[in-house]
Design a protein around this motif. Sequence first.
Motif, short mmCIF file in Angstrom:
data_model
loop_
_atom_site.label_atom_id
_atom_site.label_comp_id
_atom_site.label_asym_id
_atom_site.label_seq_id
_atom_site.Cartn_x
_atom_site.Cartn_y
_atom_site.Cartn_z
N CYS A 250 2.52 -4.07 -11.97
CA CYS A 250 2.05 -2.84 -12.64
C CYS A 250 0.53 -2.74 -12.58
CB CYS A 250 2.55 -2.81 -14.08
SG CYS A 250 4.35 -2.58 -14.19
N ALA A 251 -0.16 -3.88 -12.70
CA ALA A 251 -1.63 -3.89 -12.59
C ALA A 251 -2.05 -3.43 -11.20
CB ALA A 251 -2.18 -5.28 -12.89
N GLU A 252 -1.40 -3.98 -10.16
CA GLU A 252 -1.77 -3.60 -8.80
C GLU A 252 -1.44 -2.13 -8.52
OE1 GLU A 252 -0.72 -6.32 -5.68
OE2 GLU A 252 -1.71 -7.99 -6.69
N CYS A 262 -7.07 4.33 -15.03
CA CYS A 262 -6.59 3.04 -14.49
C CYS A 262 -7.69 2.00 -14.59
CB CYS A 262 -6.15 3.18 -13.05
SG CYS A 262 -4.90 4.44 -12.77
N PHE A 263 -8.91 2.40 -14.25
CA PHE A 263 -10.06 1.49 -14.31
C PHE A 263 -10.22 0.91 -15.71
CE2 PHE A 263 -14.59 0.81 -15.18
CZ PHE A 263 -14.91 -0.10 -14.17
N VAL A 283 -7.98 -8.06 -8.32
CA VAL A 283 -7.64 -7.49 -7.01
C VAL A 283 -7.46 -5.98 -7.12
CG1 VAL A 283 -5.85 -7.41 -5.22
CG2 VAL A 283 -6.63 -9.62 -6.11
N ALA A 284 -6.81 -5.53 -8.21
CA ALA A 284 -6.57 -4.10 -8.41
C ALA A 284 -7.89 -3.34 -8.58
CB ALA A 284 -5.68 -3.89 -9.63
N LEU A 285 -8.86 -3.94 -9.28
CA LEU A 285 -10.15 -3.29 -9.46
C LEU A 285 -10.89 -3.18 -8.12
CD1 LEU A 285 -11.11 -4.89 -12.87
CD2 LEU A 285 -10.97 -2.42 -12.44
N ASP A 286 -10.73 -4.20 -7.26
CA ASP A 286 -11.33 -4.15 -5.93
C ASP A 286 -10.67 -3.04 -5.10
OD1 ASP A 286 -13.04 -5.24 -3.81
OD2 ASP A 286 -11.18 -5.93 -2.90
N MET A 287 -9.35 -2.91 -5.26
CA MET A 287 -8.59 -1.87 -4.54
C MET A 287 -9.02 -0.49 -5.04
SD MET A 287 -4.48 -2.04 -4.15
CE MET A 287 -4.39 -3.80 -4.10
N LEU A 288 -9.23 -0.42 -6.36
CA LEU A 288 -9.62 0.84 -6.98
C LEU A 288 -11.00 1.26 -6.49
CD1 LEU A 288 -8.82 1.57 -10.67
CD2 LEU A 288 -10.96 2.36 -9.73
N GLU A 289 -11.88 0.27 -6.35
CA GLU A 289 -13.22 0.54 -5.81
C GLU A 289 -13.10 1.08 -4.38
OE1 GLU A 289 -16.98 -2.06 -4.29
OE2 GLU A 289 -15.90 -2.88 -6.01
#
Length: 309
Positions: A250-252, A262-263, A283-289
Motif C-alpha cells: 500500500c505504501a508503494e 500521498c507524500f 522507496v515510495a517517496l523516491d518514486m513519488l519524486e
Amino acid sequence: MSVMASEQDVAAVGRILVNPNESLTTRFRALFTLRNLGGSEAIKWIGEAFTDDSALLKHELAYCLGQMQDERAIPTLEKILMDTSQEPMVRHEAGEALGAIGNPKVLDLLKKYSEDPVIEVAETCQIAVRLLEWKISGGDRNSGETTDNNPYLSVDPAPPAQRRGVSELRTQLLDESLPLFERYRAMFALRNLGTKEAVLALGDGLQCGSALFRHEIGYVLGQIQHEASIPQLQAALEREDENPMVRHECAEALGSIGKEACFQILERYRKDQERVVKESCEVALDMLEYENSSQFQYADGLLRLQEVQ
C-alpha cells in the motif's frame, strides 16, 4: 525488455545493487535497470543480492526475475522458495516468479510448496500451479469469450476474467468461497478496466481475509494510479496490526499515485517500527519524486554511471 549494454556496464550496475553501503533507493533503481537490460549477467547480479538483510529488496529481486521471464533465473528462484530461512514475503515472491516464467517443469516443486506451513507461500504456490495448468490447457482460447488486454505490460499471477460489468466482477473478487486464482482473475479484470468504479471495488478487497490477496490488491491499485484509491490505501497502511506485506504494498502504491496527499502520508510512516514498511516508504517517496519530476526514467542506473565517469 532487453537493452543493449556492455558486460562492463551490467557489472557496474550490478555492483551498485549488491553494495549495502549504497542507499536503498539507489539500489532499487539499479535493480530495475538490470531488469530492463536482461541477459545472463543481469540475472547473475540479481541472484547475488539475495544474501542481503533487507526483505523488501529481496522481494523485489524475485519480482524482477519473474517479470524478466528468463528461464535461466529458475534455479535461483527455486533455491529461494525452498529456503525457509528467507522471509515469507521473499519466498512468496519467488514462488510467484516461477509461475510468471511459465515453464511447466517447476509444477512439481510448486505443488509441494502449495502445502507450505507459511500460508502466504502456500497460497502463492497454489495460484502459480493453477496458472501453469491454465496455460498448459490452452488458456481461454477454447471459451470463445473476450478479455480486456493488460495495459500495464506486467506478467501477472493470473489471467484476467472474461469481460463483465464491475458489479459482477466485484462479487467474484470478494467471494471468499472461491479459489484465490478465480478471485485474482476478477482482480486483474477490474484493474484492466481502470475506471473509478473498478478502483473502488478493488479497494473493498483490502478488507478480505487473505493477507496475500490484500497485498495483491495494493499492488494493482499502485499500477492503476487512480487517486480514488488513496483513502483505502491510507487506511491499510495505518492499520498497525495489518500484515507488513500488505502495508508495504500500500505504501508503494501511494508512491506510484504520486499526489501531494500521498507524500504527506508516506512522510508520516517513513520512520515506522516495521522495517519493511519504513523501507517501502523510502522507496515510495523516491518514486513519488520521480513521478513529479522531469527525470527521463526511474530505472536510471546507466545514466548515473555516465554521470560519474
